[in-house]
Design an enzyme around this catalytic site. Structure first.
Site, PDB file in Angstrom:
ATOM      1  N   HIS A  45      18.041  30.763 -27.662  1.00 50.33           N
ATOM      2  CA  HIS A  45      18.033  32.199 -27.340  1.00 50.33           C
ATOM      3  C   HIS A  45      17.122  32.514 -26.156  1.00 50.33           C
ATOM      4  O   HIS A  45      17.265  33.566 -25.543  1.00 50.33           O
ATOM      5  CB  HIS A  45      17.728  33.059 -28.579  1.00 50.33           C
ATOM      6  N   ASP A 100      20.080  27.711 -33.030  1.00 53.70           N
ATOM      7  CA  ASP A 100      19.172  28.190 -31.976  1.00 53.70           C
ATOM      8  C   ASP A 100      18.316  27.025 -31.467  1.00 53.70           C
ATOM      9  O   ASP A 100      17.142  26.897 -31.825  1.00 53.70           O
ATOM     10  CB  ASP A 100      18.307  29.326 -32.540  1.00 53.70           C
ATOM     11  N   GLY A 188       7.086  36.029 -28.315  1.00 52.88           N
ATOM     12  CA  GLY A 188       6.402  35.122 -27.401  1.00 52.88           C
ATOM     13  C   GLY A 188       6.202  33.721 -27.961  1.00 52.88           C
ATOM     14  O   GLY A 188       5.901  32.800 -27.229  1.00 52.88           O
ATOM     15  N   SER A 190       8.616  32.219 -29.670  1.00 57.66           N
ATOM     16  CA  SER A 190       9.960  31.656 -29.757  1.00 57.66           C
ATOM     17  C   SER A 190      10.077  30.327 -29.035  1.00 57.66           C
ATOM     18  O   SER A 190       9.530  30.163 -27.943  1.00 57.66           O
ATOM     19  CB  SER A 190      10.961  32.610 -29.116  1.00 57.66           C
TER      20      SER A 190
HETATM   21  C1  4AZ Z   1      10.390  37.044 -31.292  1.00 56.73           C
HETATM   22  O1  4AZ Z   1      10.698  38.197 -31.005  1.00 56.73           O
HETATM   23  C2  4AZ Z   1      10.085  36.693 -32.696  1.00 56.73           C
HETATM   24  N1  4AZ Z   1       8.198  36.546 -37.308  1.00 56.73           N
HETATM   25  C3  4AZ Z   1       9.733  35.401 -33.043  1.00 56.73           C
HETATM   26  C4  4AZ Z   1       9.441  35.092 -34.351  1.00 56.73           C
HETATM   27  C5  4AZ Z   1       9.498  36.062 -35.324  1.00 56.73           C
HETATM   28  C6  4AZ Z   1       9.846  37.352 -35.007  1.00 56.73           C
HETATM   29  C7  4AZ Z   1      10.149  37.672 -33.682  1.00 56.73           C
HETATM   30  C8  4AZ Z   1       9.172  35.695 -36.748  1.00 56.73           C
HETATM   31  O2  4AZ Z   1      10.338  36.171 -30.428  1.00 56.73           O
END
Ligand code: 4AZ
Length: 245
Positions: A45, A100, A188, A190
């Site tokens: 993603h 993902d 952030g 991710s």
């Molecule tokens: C994000 O927006 C995101 N709590 C990553 C992880 C989680 C939520 C949002 C999990 O990148």
């Protein structure tokens, strides 16, 4: 990371920072994990753009060995991106973020891959059918405010049927959370690693993927289940090898 603590890169020397050049400035995009001196594993993603068939490789940079985001670290290594391979069955946000996962191949301007040091090191991939017990404590790390924390693995059944609705969490995902819901991955983080100790080794078990908010009660973080993609990883790393020879 919400509710974590400061961490030096030596404790997670496989963590990668992926930056994207937007209108002339490098902006932090996502985390990743070094799984081979030439390859970083991250989330699909991070590169998803419905308006483009292929991401523009030259817009990205990958840093390794970097403890802080906004300053040069004497131990950092920087790379260009020469391949971005997103999983072909990635279903994007509207499809629930299934599959993902993405591989990126890194190269310095002089064509080198990562050089191992105390600050830069590959992480082990899990063995094929590794299924860690519920409540196993795992570590998550990111370049967010406080950048390392621990979370516990949550049973697939509980995550699917109690915390989220049954269709959103697939078998390609694994959930983890803090029993007190005080710490979690967040915006952030991710693409970054969730590592769990197995047979004395830190093993990459999950990739930060999604969640309903951050550190919200009964809404654990959802991670890409790396064991489901070992063949895909292997095949794609080898396909690129063959292609470039
Ligand atoms: C994000 O927006 C995101 N709590 C990553 C992880 C989680 C939520 C949002 C999990 O990148």
């Amino acid at each position: 990371i919400v509710g974590g603590s400061q961490a030096e890169v030596e404790t997670q020397p496989w963590i990668a920072g992926i930056f994207q050049n937007i209108k002339g400035t490098d902006q932090f995009l996502c985390g990743g994990s070094l799984i081979d001196p030439c390859w970083v594993l991250t989330a699909a993603h991070c590169f998803y753009d419905p308006t483009k068939k292929q991401p523009n490789k030259s817009a990205y940079k990958v840093f390794l060995g970097k403890s802080v985001l906004n300053a040069t670290d004497e131990h950092e290594q920087v790379f260009m991106v020469d391949e971005i391979i997103s999983h072909p069955d990635f279903t994007d946000y509207t499809g629930g973020n299934d599959n993902d996962i993405a591989l990126i191949r890194i190269r310095t301007t002089s064509g080198q891959c990562a050089v191992e040091s105390n600050y830069v090191r590959t992480v082990c991939l899990p063995e094929k059918n590794l299924n860690l017990h519920d409540n196993t404590r795992c570590e998550i790390a990111g370049y967010g405010k406080q950048n390392s924390s621990t979370v516990n693995l949550i049973s697939q059944d509980t995550c699917k049927n109690k915390y989220y609705d049954n269709t959103r969490v697939t078998d390609n995902m694994v959930c983890a959370g803090d029993p007190a819901w005080e710490t979690d991955a967040c915006k952030g983080d991710s693409g970054g690693p969730m590592v769990c100790e197995h047979n004395g080794r830190m093993t990459l078990y999950g990739i930060v993927s999604w969640g309903d908010g951050c550190a919200k009660k009964n809404k654990p973080g959802v991670y890409t289940r790396v064991t489901r993609y070992l063949n895909w990883i292997d095949t794609n790393m080898n396909a690129v090898l063959t292609k470039s020879r």
